[in-house]
Design a protein around this motif. Structure first.
Motif, mmCIF file in Angstrom:
data_model
loop_
_atom_site.group_PDB
_atom_site.id
_atom_site.type_symbol
_atom_site.label_atom_id
_atom_site.label_comp_id
_atom_site.label_asym_id
_atom_site.label_seq_id
_atom_site.Cartn_x
_atom_site.Cartn_y
_atom_site.Cartn_z
ATOM 1 N N PRO A 75 3.514 -13.810 -0.140
ATOM 2 C CA PRO A 75 2.361 -13.118 -0.721
ATOM 3 C C PRO A 75 2.768 -12.249 -1.903
ATOM 4 O O PRO A 75 3.872 -11.712 -1.947
ATOM 5 C CB PRO A 75 1.838 -12.257 0.432
ATOM 6 N N GLN A 76 1.885 -12.150 -2.860
ATOM 7 C CA GLN A 76 2.143 -11.352 -4.048
ATOM 8 C C GLN A 76 1.229 -10.140 -4.050
ATOM 9 O O GLN A 76 0.056 -10.228 -3.682
ATOM 10 C CB GLN A 76 1.895 -12.189 -5.304
ATOM 11 N N VAL A 77 1.788 -8.998 -4.442
ATOM 12 C CA VAL A 77 0.985 -7.780 -4.530
ATOM 13 C C VAL A 77 0.230 -7.806 -5.856
ATOM 14 O O VAL A 77 0.828 -7.854 -6.921
ATOM 15 C CB VAL A 77 1.871 -6.523 -4.430
ATOM 16 N N LYS A 78 -1.082 -7.809 -5.751
ATOM 17 C CA LYS A 78 -1.969 -7.807 -6.913
ATOM 18 C C LYS A 78 -3.012 -6.723 -6.672
ATOM 19 O O LYS A 78 -3.152 -6.233 -5.547
ATOM 20 C CB LYS A 78 -2.668 -9.169 -7.049
ATOM 21 N N PRO A 79 -3.756 -6.348 -7.688
ATOM 22 C CA PRO A 79 -4.790 -5.320 -7.473
ATOM 23 C C PRO A 79 -5.752 -5.667 -6.341
ATOM 24 O O PRO A 79 -6.204 -4.783 -5.617
ATOM 25 C CB PRO A 79 -5.517 -5.264 -8.814
ATOM 26 N N ILE A 80 -6.035 -6.927 -6.153
ATOM 27 C CA ILE A 80 -6.983 -7.299 -5.107
ATOM 28 C C ILE A 80 -6.325 -7.352 -3.724
ATOM 29 O O ILE A 80 -6.996 -7.240 -2.706
ATOM 30 C CB ILE A 80 -7.663 -8.639 -5.439
ATOM 31 N N THR A 81 -4.991 -7.488 -3.656
ATOM 32 C CA THR A 81 -4.315 -7.602 -2.360
ATOM 33 C C THR A 81 -3.560 -6.355 -1.935
ATOM 34 O O THR A 81 -3.069 -6.300 -0.811
ATOM 35 C CB THR A 81 -3.322 -8.784 -2.368
ATOM 36 N N TRP A 82 -3.456 -5.345 -2.789
ATOM 37 C CA TRP A 82 -2.666 -4.174 -2.407
ATOM 38 C C TRP A 82 -3.198 -3.481 -1.161
ATOM 39 O O TRP A 82 -2.411 -2.940 -0.394
ATOM 40 C CB TRP A 82 -2.484 -3.199 -3.567
ATOM 41 N N PRO A 83 -4.516 -3.468 -0.874
ATOM 42 C CA PRO A 83 -4.950 -2.851 0.391
ATOM 43 C C PRO A 83 -4.362 -3.535 1.627
ATOM 44 O O PRO A 83 -4.133 -2.894 2.646
ATOM 45 C CB PRO A 83 -6.470 -2.993 0.365
ATOM 46 N N LEU A 84 -4.094 -4.824 1.534
ATOM 47 C CA LEU A 84 -3.489 -5.519 2.667
ATOM 48 C C LEU A 84 -2.083 -5.004 2.960
ATOM 49 O O LEU A 84 -1.634 -5.014 4.100
ATOM 50 C CB LEU A 84 -3.433 -7.028 2.391
ATOM 51 N N PHE A 85 -1.391 -4.569 1.929
ATOM 52 C CA PHE A 85 -0.048 -4.035 2.101
ATOM 53 C C PHE A 85 -0.083 -2.536 2.398
ATOM 54 O O PHE A 85 0.767 -2.023 3.118
ATOM 55 C CB PHE A 85 0.793 -4.292 0.844
ATOM 56 N N GLY A 86 -1.053 -1.816 1.855
ATOM 57 C CA GLY A 86 -1.127 -0.372 2.020
ATOM 58 C C GLY A 86 -1.834 0.070 3.291
ATOM 59 O O GLY A 86 -1.519 1.130 3.844
ATOM 60 N N ALA A 87 -2.782 -0.714 3.776
ATOM 61 C CA ALA A 87 -3.569 -0.313 4.949
ATOM 62 C C ALA A 87 -2.703 -0.080 6.189
ATOM 63 O O ALA A 87 -2.924 0.916 6.892
ATOM 64 C CB ALA A 87 -4.653 -1.349 5.225
ATOM 65 N N PRO A 88 -1.727 -0.933 6.494
ATOM 66 C CA PRO A 88 -0.901 -0.654 7.680
ATOM 67 C C PRO A 88 -0.168 0.687 7.586
ATOM 68 O O PRO A 88 -0.056 1.401 8.588
ATOM 69 C CB PRO A 88 0.090 -1.822 7.720
ATOM 70 N N VAL A 89 0.303 1.056 6.415
ATOM 71 C CA VAL A 89 0.992 2.334 6.236
ATOM 72 C C VAL A 89 0.016 3.485 6.481
ATOM 73 O O VAL A 89 0.348 4.467 7.159
ATOM 74 C CB VAL A 89 1.626 2.411 4.829
ATOM 75 N N VAL A 90 -1.189 3.366 5.954
ATOM 76 C CA VAL A 90 -2.202 4.406 6.140
ATOM 77 C C VAL A 90 -2.562 4.525 7.623
ATOM 78 O O VAL A 90 -2.654 5.635 8.162
ATOM 79 C CB VAL A 90 -3.457 4.106 5.291
ATOM 80 N N PHE A 91 -2.741 3.404 8.312
ATOM 81 C CA PHE A 91 -3.075 3.438 9.735
ATOM 82 C C PHE A 91 -1.944 4.037 10.572
ATOM 83 O O PHE A 91 -2.194 4.788 11.520
ATOM 84 C CB PHE A 91 -3.442 2.050 10.250
ATOM 85 N N LEU A 92 -0.700 3.713 10.243
ATOM 86 C CA LEU A 92 0.436 4.294 10.962
ATOM 87 C C LEU A 92 0.505 5.811 10.747
ATOM 88 O O LEU A 92 0.775 6.568 11.691
ATOM 89 C CB LEU A 92 1.737 3.633 10.539
ATOM 90 N N ALA A 93 0.281 6.248 9.529
ATOM 91 C CA ALA A 93 0.297 7.689 9.243
ATOM 92 C C ALA A 93 -0.829 8.395 9.988
ATOM 93 O O ALA A 93 -0.634 9.472 10.569
ATOM 94 C CB ALA A 93 0.183 7.931 7.740
ATOM 95 N N LEU A 94 -2.008 7.797 10.008
ATOM 96 C CA LEU A 94 -3.148 8.380 10.730
ATOM 97 C C LEU A 94 -2.861 8.441 12.231
ATOM 98 O O LEU A 94 -3.126 9.456 12.879
ATOM 99 C CB LEU A 94 -4.412 7.562 10.455
ATOM 100 N N ALA A 95 -2.292 7.386 12.786
ATOM 101 C CA ALA A 95 -1.934 7.363 14.208
ATOM 102 C C ALA A 95 -0.894 8.431 14.518
ATOM 103 O O ALA A 95 -0.974 9.114 15.550
ATOM 104 C CB ALA A 95 -1.435 5.984 14.611
ATOM 105 N N ALA A 96 0.093 8.606 13.638
ATOM 106 C CA ALA A 96 1.123 9.632 13.844
ATOM 107 C C ALA A 96 0.502 11.020 13.836
ATOM 108 O O ALA A 96 0.847 11.875 14.670
ATOM 109 C CB ALA A 96 2.209 9.514 12.773
ATOM 110 N N LEU A 97 -0.438 11.269 12.923
ATOM 111 C CA LEU A 97 -1.110 12.568 12.874
ATOM 112 C C LEU A 97 -1.938 12.820 14.136
ATOM 113 O O LEU A 97 -1.922 13.924 14.694
ATOM 114 C CB LEU A 97 -1.992 12.673 11.636
#
Length: 137
Positions: free
Chosen positions: A103-125
């Motif tokens: 998979p390639q990171v493009k403006p349309i696909t970056w949420p697919l790569f960033g969302a797991p990080v955001v969810f992990l941070a939210l779960a940690a909080l």
């Protein structure tokens, strides 16, 4: 009567699909390149490209006619001296991002790569807050 109507509607589609499968394979669909280095490049690229018909196999492993055509294109372009990444780009342009296992990171696909990080941070909080309340009691 309904069955006869459905048969009449489906018949042209079945014939066109059967016609494609009865075509002879492309010359380099099953024949390796004479130069071992070029064949190694082609094989490495083919293992990273998805068969559009099978969807669970690479074009290197698939016996589908479309995968054979794609293998032929890859080998012909490698033999012509084209860069494997340029070939990948051409296939992605032609068939879409789905054809590549990488998979390639493009403006349309970056949420697919960033969302797991955001969810992990939210779960940690949330867990941190939950455990802190438990320590006070």
């Amino acid at each position: 009567m309904v069955a006869a109507l459905l048969f009449a509607v489906a018949l042209p589609f079945a014939q066109s699909a059967q016609a494609q499968d009865s075509l002879p394979p492309a010359p380099y669909a099953y024949k390796q390149l004479a130069d071992p280095q070029q064949e190694a490049k082609a094989q490495a690229l083919m293992e990273t490209l998805r068969c559009l018909k099978c969807q669970s196999q690479s074009i290197a492993d698939s016996d589908a006619p479309m995968a054979g055509d794609m293998r032929h294109q890859v080998r012909m372009r490698i033999a012509a001296g084209e860069d494997p990444e340029a070939i990948r780009g051409w296939l992605i342009e032609r068939y879409g991002d789905y054809v590549s296992y990488t998979p390639q990171v493009k403006p349309i696909t970056w949420p697919l790569f960033g969302a797991p990080v955001v969810f992990l941070a939210l779960a940690a909080l949330l867990l941190r807050g939950r455990f802190r309340k438990g320590d006070r009691a």
